[in-house]
Write a protein that holds these residues in place. Structure first.
Motif, PDB file in Angstrom:
ATOM      1  N   LYS A   3      18.005  33.094   1.617  1.00  0.00           N
ATOM      2  CA  LYS A   3      17.689  34.042   0.604  1.00  0.00           C
ATOM      3  C   LYS A   3      18.248  35.495   0.932  1.00  0.00           C
ATOM      4  CE  LYS A   3      14.237  31.426  -1.642  1.00  0.00           C
ATOM      5  NZ  LYS A   3      12.768  31.076  -1.928  1.00  0.00           N
ATOM      6  N   ASN A   4      18.639  35.851   2.344  1.00  0.00           N
ATOM      7  CA  ASN A   4      18.978  37.013   2.914  1.00  0.00           C
ATOM      8  C   ASN A   4      20.409  37.351   2.278  1.00  0.00           C
ATOM      9  OD1 ASN A   4      17.861  38.794   5.296  1.00  0.00           O
ATOM     10  ND2 ASN A   4      16.955  36.891   4.969  1.00  0.00           N
ATOM     11  N   LEU A   5      20.502  38.791   1.618  1.00  0.00           N
ATOM     12  CA  LEU A   5      21.794  38.885   1.077  1.00  0.00           C
ATOM     13  C   LEU A   5      22.980  38.942   1.760  1.00  0.00           C
ATOM     14  CD1 LEU A   5      20.385  42.155  -1.144  1.00  0.00           C
ATOM     15  CD2 LEU A   5      20.531  39.586  -1.956  1.00  0.00           C
ATOM     16  N   THR A  86      16.323  41.491   5.451  1.00  0.00           N
ATOM     17  CA  THR A  86      16.305  41.571   6.748  1.00  0.00           C
ATOM     18  C   THR A  86      17.572  41.735   7.512  1.00  0.00           C
ATOM     19  OG1 THR A  86      13.963  40.395   6.499  1.00  0.00           O
ATOM     20  CG2 THR A  86      14.942  40.717   8.630  1.00  0.00           C
ATOM     21  N   LEU A  87      18.488  40.844   7.217  1.00  0.00           N
ATOM     22  CA  LEU A  87      19.777  40.884   7.921  1.00  0.00           C
ATOM     23  C   LEU A  87      20.242  42.157   7.452  1.00  0.00           C
ATOM     24  CD1 LEU A  87      20.859  37.150   7.103  1.00  0.00           C
ATOM     25  CD2 LEU A  87      20.127  38.282   9.296  1.00  0.00           C
ATOM     26  N   GLN A  88      20.455  42.679   6.387  1.00  0.00           N
ATOM     27  CA  GLN A  88      21.036  43.966   6.010  1.00  0.00           C
ATOM     28  C   GLN A  88      20.469  45.171   7.332  1.00  0.00           C
ATOM     29  OE1 GLN A  88      23.581  44.576   3.342  1.00  0.00           O
ATOM     30  NE2 GLN A  88      23.886  45.932   5.130  1.00  0.00           N
ATOM     31  N   TYR A  89      19.132  45.277   7.333  1.00  0.00           N
ATOM     32  CA  TYR A  89      18.395  46.030   8.330  1.00  0.00           C
ATOM     33  C   TYR A  89      19.040  45.920   9.694  1.00  0.00           C
ATOM     34  CZ  TYR A  89      14.768  47.341  11.465  1.00  0.00           C
ATOM     35  OH  TYR A  89      14.033  47.702  12.694  1.00  0.00           O
ATOM     36  N   PHE A  90      19.085  44.456  10.070  1.00  0.00           N
ATOM     37  CA  PHE A  90      19.494  44.363  11.442  1.00  0.00           C
ATOM     38  C   PHE A  90      20.964  44.969  11.587  1.00  0.00           C
ATOM     39  CE2 PHE A  90      16.122  41.007  12.306  1.00  0.00           C
ATOM     40  CZ  PHE A  90      15.454  41.805  13.069  1.00  0.00           C
ATOM     41  N   HIS A 204       7.559  49.013   6.976  1.00  0.00           N
ATOM     42  CA  HIS A 204       6.993  47.956   6.062  1.00  0.00           C
ATOM     43  C   HIS A 204       7.732  46.672   6.762  1.00  0.00           C
ATOM     44  CE1 HIS A 204       5.087  50.910   3.174  1.00  0.00           C
ATOM     45  NE2 HIS A 204       6.142  51.417   3.101  1.00  0.00           N
ATOM     46  N   SER A 205       6.917  45.737   6.973  1.00  0.00           N
ATOM     47  CA  SER A 205       7.498  44.646   7.731  1.00  0.00           C
ATOM     48  C   SER A 205       8.550  44.051   7.096  1.00  0.00           C
ATOM     49  CB  SER A 205       6.165  43.659   8.041  1.00  0.00           C
ATOM     50  OG  SER A 205       6.721  42.688   8.956  1.00  0.00           O
ATOM     51  N   LEU A 206       9.462  43.533   7.545  1.00  0.00           N
ATOM     52  CA  LEU A 206      10.644  42.735   7.108  1.00  0.00           C
ATOM     53  C   LEU A 206      10.499  41.324   7.233  1.00  0.00           C
ATOM     54  CD1 LEU A 206      13.283  45.285   7.874  1.00  0.00           C
ATOM     55  CD2 LEU A 206      12.779  44.636   5.617  1.00  0.00           C
ATOM     56  N   VAL A 207       9.458  40.895   8.032  1.00  0.00           N
ATOM     57  CA  VAL A 207       9.238  39.607   8.309  1.00  0.00           C
ATOM     58  C   VAL A 207       7.733  39.219   8.243  1.00  0.00           C
ATOM     59  CG1 VAL A 207      11.189  39.048   9.895  1.00  0.00           C
ATOM     60  CG2 VAL A 207       9.077  39.671  10.791  1.00  0.00           C
ATOM     61  N   HIS A 208       7.209  37.921   8.324  1.00  0.00           N
ATOM     62  CA  HIS A 208       5.984  37.576   8.269  1.00  0.00           C
ATOM     63  C   HIS A 208       5.760  36.348   9.119  1.00  0.00           C
ATOM     64  CE1 HIS A 208       1.704  36.726   7.612  1.00  0.00           C
ATOM     65  NE2 HIS A 208       2.071  35.785   7.004  1.00  0.00           N
ATOM     66  N   ASN A 209       4.963  36.372  10.160  1.00  0.00           N
ATOM     67  CA  ASN A 209       4.852  35.124  11.014  1.00  0.00           C
ATOM     68  C   ASN A 209       3.861  34.136  10.433  1.00  0.00           C
ATOM     69  OD1 ASN A 209       4.158  33.473  13.082  1.00  0.00           O
ATOM     70  ND2 ASN A 209       4.500  34.944  14.648  1.00  0.00           N
ATOM     71  N   THR A 224      -5.147  38.651  11.365  1.00  0.00           N
ATOM     72  CA  THR A 224      -5.122  39.950  11.854  1.00  0.00           C
ATOM     73  C   THR A 224      -3.855  40.603  11.515  1.00  0.00           C
ATOM     74  OG1 THR A 224      -6.788  39.591  13.632  1.00  0.00           O
ATOM     75  CG2 THR A 224      -5.457  41.625  13.947  1.00  0.00           C
ATOM     76  N   TYR A 225      -2.529  39.697  11.565  1.00  0.00           N
ATOM     77  CA  TYR A 225      -1.240  40.289  11.680  1.00  0.00           C
ATOM     78  C   TYR A 225      -0.701  39.756  10.368  1.00  0.00           C
ATOM     79  CZ  TYR A 225      -2.348  40.770  16.606  1.00  0.00           C
ATOM     80  OH  TYR A 225      -2.864  40.925  17.849  1.00  0.00           O
ATOM     81  N   ARG A 226      -1.487  39.580   9.570  1.00  0.00           N
ATOM     82  CA  ARG A 226      -0.827  39.148   7.971  1.00  0.00           C
ATOM     83  C   ARG A 226      -0.240  40.589   7.368  1.00  0.00           C
ATOM     84  NH1 ARG A 226      -1.342  35.190   4.648  1.00  0.00           N
ATOM     85  NH2 ARG A 226      -2.838  34.209   5.725  1.00  0.00           N
ATOM     86  N   VAL A 227       1.047  40.390   6.813  1.00  0.00           N
ATOM     87  CA  VAL A 227       1.551  41.544   6.096  1.00  0.00           C
ATOM     88  C   VAL A 227       2.319  41.240   4.817  1.00  0.00           C
ATOM     89  CG1 VAL A 227       1.960  42.735   8.497  1.00  0.00           C
ATOM     90  CG2 VAL A 227       3.626  41.230   7.592  1.00  0.00           C
ATOM     91  N   GLN A 228       2.466  42.032   4.051  1.00  0.00           N
ATOM     92  CA  GLN A 228       3.274  41.917   2.871  1.00  0.00           C
ATOM     93  C   GLN A 228       4.885  42.305   3.372  1.00  0.00           C
ATOM     94  OE1 GLN A 228       2.416  40.673  -0.426  1.00  0.00           O
ATOM     95  NE2 GLN A 228       0.393  40.342   0.470  1.00  0.00           N
ATOM     96  N   ILE A 229       5.718  41.285   3.097  1.00  0.00           N
ATOM     97  CA  ILE A 229       7.226  41.495   3.385  1.00  0.00           C
ATOM     98  C   ILE A 229       7.893  42.491   2.314  1.00  0.00           C
ATOM     99  CG2 ILE A 229       9.229  40.209   3.742  1.00  0.00           C
ATOM    100  CD1 ILE A 229       7.899  37.765   4.207  1.00  0.00           C
ATOM    101  N   ALA A 230       8.385  43.400   2.919  1.00  0.00           N
ATOM    102  CA  ALA A 230       9.124  44.477   2.180  1.00  0.00           C
ATOM    103  C   ALA A 230      10.185  43.813   1.280  1.00  0.00           C
ATOM    104  CB  ALA A 230       9.678  45.606   3.127  1.00  0.00           C
ATOM    105  N   GLN A 231      10.423  44.369   0.253  1.00  0.00           N
ATOM    106  CA  GLN A 231      11.342  43.783  -0.968  1.00  0.00           C
ATOM    107  C   GLN A 231      12.377  44.641  -1.239  1.00  0.00           C
ATOM    108  OE1 GLN A 231      11.396  40.460  -1.831  1.00  0.00           O
ATOM    109  NE2 GLN A 231       9.845  40.289  -0.412  1.00  0.00           N
TER     110      GLN A 231
END
Length: 282
Positions: A3-5, A86-90, A204-209, A224-231
Motif C-alpha cells: 500500500k506504500n505509494l 513510509t517508502l517516500q520518507y526513506f 509521528h511514527s511511520l510504522v507500528h510493530n 507501551t510502544y503502541r502508536v498511531q501510524i502517520a497518514q
C-alpha cells in the motif's frame, strides 16, 4: 508494504531463513510459499536460506549484501505495519543525506512522545530498528564484535549511550557478550554511536510493530510502544546536522516513564508471565 505509494517503483528482497528444527520445516515452507506469491512491486526476489542463520545473522547478511550491491538499503522485519508514505520518507531521506557522513541511519518508528511541538523530523543519537534505512558508507562501520565495541566505552560514553541511564542499552551490550541475547540492533546502535553518528527520526511514527502480541522474537506482550501510524507525507528534513535537544529530552522522558507506576509494572509483569505460560502450553 504493497500500500506504500512507491511500492510499484521498488525492488523487494524477501530473506527467508532456514528451518531451525525439523518440526519448523512445514511452517517455513508455508511462509516461503506466501513470499513467492508477493506482488505489487517493481520486482520481487525471494532468498531462501538452506541453513538457519537466526534473526541477527540473517539481517546482518542481508543488509551487507544489498548495501554492497545498491549502496543503500531499506529494512523491514515481518511484524511491521507501515504508512502509505513510509517508502517516500526513506527515499527522500536517503537522497537528502546521501553524502553526509554523520547521518548514518534513518528510523521510521517513534514513540508516542508527550511533547507534540517537536519538528516533523529530527536528529537523535540512538538507532531504532523497527523500519530503518542506511547507506553502504555507514554500514561499513558496523562492528559485530562486542569486545571491540565495549573496549571503546568509558563511564561518560556509557551514560550518553544509555540516554542518561533511561534505557538499558548498555545492559543489552553486556547481555550480548554474555550470550543472553543475540541482538544485531544493539551492536549497530553502538557502531553508530562510537562513530559520532546521528539518526533521522519522524515525530509521528511511520510504522507500528505488531510483534508485541507475544509473537516477536525479542518482544513481550505489552502496549507501551503502541502508536498511531502517520497518514501524511513527511515534508520537513533538518538542514542542521545536530541532535535535537528538545527531542532528546522528550525521548528520555518517555523512556524513564514508559513502565508507569510500580502497580502498573506489576500488572505488566503478570501479563507477560501469563503470555509465556500460554505460549509454552499451546
Amino acid at each position: 508494504m504493497q500500500k506504500n505509494l512507491l511500492a510499484e517503483e521498488s525492488r523487494l528482497f524477501i530473506f527467508c531463513d532456514g528451518a531451525k528444527t525439523e518440526a519448523d520445516k512445514t511452517n517455513v515452507d508455508e511462509v516461503r510459499q506466501l513470499a513467492r506469491q508477493t506482488t505489487g512491486f517493481k520486482a520481487v526476489k525471494v532468498i531462501e536460506r538452506k541453513q538457519n542463520l537466526g534473526l541477527a545473522d540473517s539481517i546482518i547478511a542481508g543488509v551487507t549484501q544489498l548495501a554492497a550491491e545498491y549502496g543503500k538499503v531499506i529494512v523491514f522485519e515481518d511484524d511491521l505495519l507501515s504508512s502509505p508514505h513510509t517508502l517516500q520518507y526513506f527515499n527522500d531521506g536517503l537522497l537528502r543525506y546521501a553524502k553526509n557522513e554523520q547521518v548514518m541511519h534513518l528510523s521510521a518508528y517513534m514513540f508516542d512522545l508527550k511533547d507534540k511541538n517537536l519538528p516533523e523530523t529530527f536528529f537523535f543519537r540512538a538507532a531504532f530498528s523497527w523500519g530503518w534505512a542506511t547507506w553502504a558508507r555507514a554500514w561499513n562501520h558496523f562492528e559485530p564484535d562486542a569486545d571491540k565495541l565495549i573496549a571503546q566505552f568509558d563511564k561518560e560514553k556509557i551514560d550518553n549511550f544509555s540516554i542518561n541511564h533511561s534505557m538499558n542499552f548498555w545492559k543489552q551490550i553486556l547481555d550480548f557478550k554474555a550470550g543472553r541475547n543475540n541482538s544485531w540492533a544493539i551492536r549497530w546502535y553502538a557502531s553508530v554511536f562510537l562513530n559520532n553518528g546521528l539518526t533521522l527520526n519522524p515525530l509521528h511514527s511511520l510504522v507500528h510493530n505488531i510483534g508485541h502480541d507475544g509473537s516477536g522474537t525479542h518482544s513481550n506482550i505489552e502496549n507501551t510502544y503502541r502508536v498511531q501510524i502517520a497518514q501524511k507525507r513527511v515534508t520537513y528534513f533538518p538542514d542542521v546536522i545536530k541532535e535535537d535537544k528538545k527531542a532528546y529530552e522528550a525521548i528520555k522522558y518517555f523512556l524513564k516513564n514508559r513502565k508507569g507506576s510500580l502497580f502498573n509494572r506489576g500488572l505488566q509483569f503478570l501479563k507477560q508471565l501469563k503470555g509465556k505460560y500460554l505460549r509454552k502450553n499451546s
